[in-house]
Design a protein around this motif. Structure first.
Motif, PDB file in Angstrom:
ATOM      1  N   ASP A   1      -2.941   2.957   7.881  1.00  0.00           N
ATOM      2  CA  ASP A   1      -4.354   3.203   8.227  1.00  0.00           C
ATOM      3  C   ASP A   1      -4.626   2.473   9.543  1.00  0.00           C
ATOM      4  O   ASP A   1      -5.503   1.627   9.653  1.00  0.00           O
TER       5      ASP A   1
ATOM      6  N   ASP B   1      -3.110  -4.458  12.619  1.00  0.00           N
ATOM      7  CA  ASP B   1      -1.878  -5.003  12.040  1.00  0.00           C
ATOM      8  C   ASP B   1      -0.921  -3.908  11.583  1.00  0.00           C
ATOM      9  O   ASP B   1       0.293  -4.108  11.538  1.00  0.00           O
TER      10      ASP B   1
ATOM     11  N   ASN C   1     -10.017 -10.435  -0.322  1.00  0.00           N
ATOM     12  CA  ASN C   1     -10.585 -10.672   1.016  1.00  0.00           C
ATOM     13  C   ASN C   1     -11.891  -9.877   1.186  1.00  0.00           C
ATOM     14  O   ASN C   1     -12.880 -10.365   1.717  1.00  0.00           O
TER      15      ASN C   1
ATOM     16  N   GLU D   1      -8.462  -7.105  -2.698  1.00  0.00           N
ATOM     17  CA  GLU D   1      -7.904  -6.979  -1.346  1.00  0.00           C
ATOM     18  C   GLU D   1      -8.277  -5.597  -0.813  1.00  0.00           C
ATOM     19  O   GLU D   1      -8.354  -4.621  -1.562  1.00  0.00           O
TER      20      GLU D   1
ATOM     21  N   ASN E   1      -6.991  -2.874   0.808  1.00  0.00           N
ATOM     22  CA  ASN E   1      -6.294  -1.609   0.549  1.00  0.00           C
ATOM     23  C   ASN E   1      -6.486  -1.126  -0.888  1.00  0.00           C
ATOM     24  O   ASN E   1      -6.638   0.072  -1.137  1.00  0.00           O
TER      25      ASN E   1
ATOM     26  N   ASP F   1       0.289  -6.590   8.110  1.00  0.00           N
ATOM     27  CA  ASP F   1       1.099  -5.512   7.529  1.00  0.00           C
ATOM     28  C   ASP F   1       2.577  -5.593   7.871  1.00  0.00           C
ATOM     29  O   ASP F   1       3.435  -5.187   7.074  1.00  0.00           O
TER      30      ASP F   1
END
Ligand code: RIB
Ligand code: CA
Length: 311
Positions: A10, A14, A161, A167, A169, A238
């Motif tokens: 995506d 990162d 986060n 998180e 994703n 990532d």
């Protein structure tokens, strides 16, 4: 060790670090890249991914568009991460745009064709929301079983986060994450427990500027963009999932049962990782399926490996 991988991205700053590394490392064959809505819109993700391939000087790797929203639709206040990655999702560096064309296939079809067409084992490396992966597993379960493994950036055994529990994703598409974590496929989770450990700072920018290549200056621009909002250091994010696949010697992990919270409550999107020791005499209910959860990495070594490829 050489590996054949399919990246699902995506792109995002990162994600770009991961794509630069994977496409420039001779030990990695990137069979294809699939795009998913996440950090920014699917349209931006596709444009950004093609742009990063140009900056990497990559060969003609097939890139396909996938899902433009989570399985259950874009729910209410579900946000993207443009405040982190910039309005275009790539630190304002998405222009002028690549002359490369997207593959005509949907992401799910490209993943299937690449796995079926590979004579070597294939690892699937999702580093964004898991919508495409869930659709692929649900549509082509027999092909999915041919995967050597899935190494995903997502989840956390130690808090979120986006929320205290989740998180990004997994939070962006919890239902898709549930399908992936519950698939029974060989799964490794590179989550927030290690995500922030691969730190880079102005010294790395200075080194990249001294290298002075297109890819090095592009990487330096991306790092400097994030340093402007984060201060003295930021992480490669990532990229660590790709490094963990290629260099398992730099990783410490534990096999745990993981279950995704798909409720509408405050825990939505949490990856509940069962770290309890075996004690059948006390309890024996373990929700979810087994997953290799990465808990520690040799961050200095991984950052060094990344810098060595961004030449
Ligand atoms: O939570 C971090 C993840 O969310 C990273 O993959 C980042 O690119 C965003 O997709
Ligand atoms: Ca990402």
């Amino acid at each position: 060790m050489t590996v054949s991988i399919i990246l699902d991205v995506d792109t995002g700053v990162d994600d770009a670090f991961a794509i630069l590394y994977a496409t420039r490392n001779p030990e990695i064959t990137v069979l294809g890249i699939t795009c998913v809505d996440g950090n920014t819109s699917l349209k931006n993700v596709c444009k950004n991914t093609l742009q990063v391939l140009d900056m990497a000087g990559a060969s003609s790797i097939p890139v396909a568009a996938g899902a433009n929203e989570p399985l259950m639709g874009t729910a209410g206040d579900l946000g993207d991460a443009s405040h982190v990655h910039g309005g275009d999702g790539l630190a304002g560096l998405s222009s002028p745009g690549s002359s490369r064309a997207l593959d005509s296939r949907h992401a799910v079809e490209l993943i299937r064709d690449l796995i079926e067409g590979s004579k070597d084992p294939v690892a699937l490396v999702p580093i964004g929301p898991l919508t495409n992966i869930a659709l692929f597993i649900s549509t082509y379960p027999e092909t999915a079983k041919k995967l050597e493994r899935i190494v995903l950036m997502g989840g956390s055994a130690s808090g979120g986060n986006v929320t205290a529990a989740a998180e990004f994703n997994v939070w962006h598409d919890p239902e898709a994450a549930h399908i992936v974590f519950n698939s029974g496929l060989r799964l490794t989770m590179y989550g927030l427990d290690v995500f922030y450990d691969l730190k880079v700072d102005q010294e790395h920018v200075k080194t990249l500027r001294e290298v002075g290549s297109v890819s090095a200056n592009f990487a330096a621009d991306l790092i400097e963009f994030r340093l402007q909002s984060l201060g003295s250091e930021m992480c490669l994010g990532d990229y660590g999932a790709v490094a963990s696949l290629l260099h398992p010697e730099l990783v410490e992990s534990s096999v745990m049962n993981v279950v995704v919270d798909t409720s509408q409550g405050p825990g939505r999107g949490q990856t509940i990782c069962d770290a309890r020791p075996e004690a059948p005499e006390l309890y024996d209910f373990r929700a979810g399926k087994e997953c290799t959860v990465i808990l520690k990495v040799d961050a200095d070594a991984m950052v060094k490996l990344w810098m060595e490829q961004i030449r």
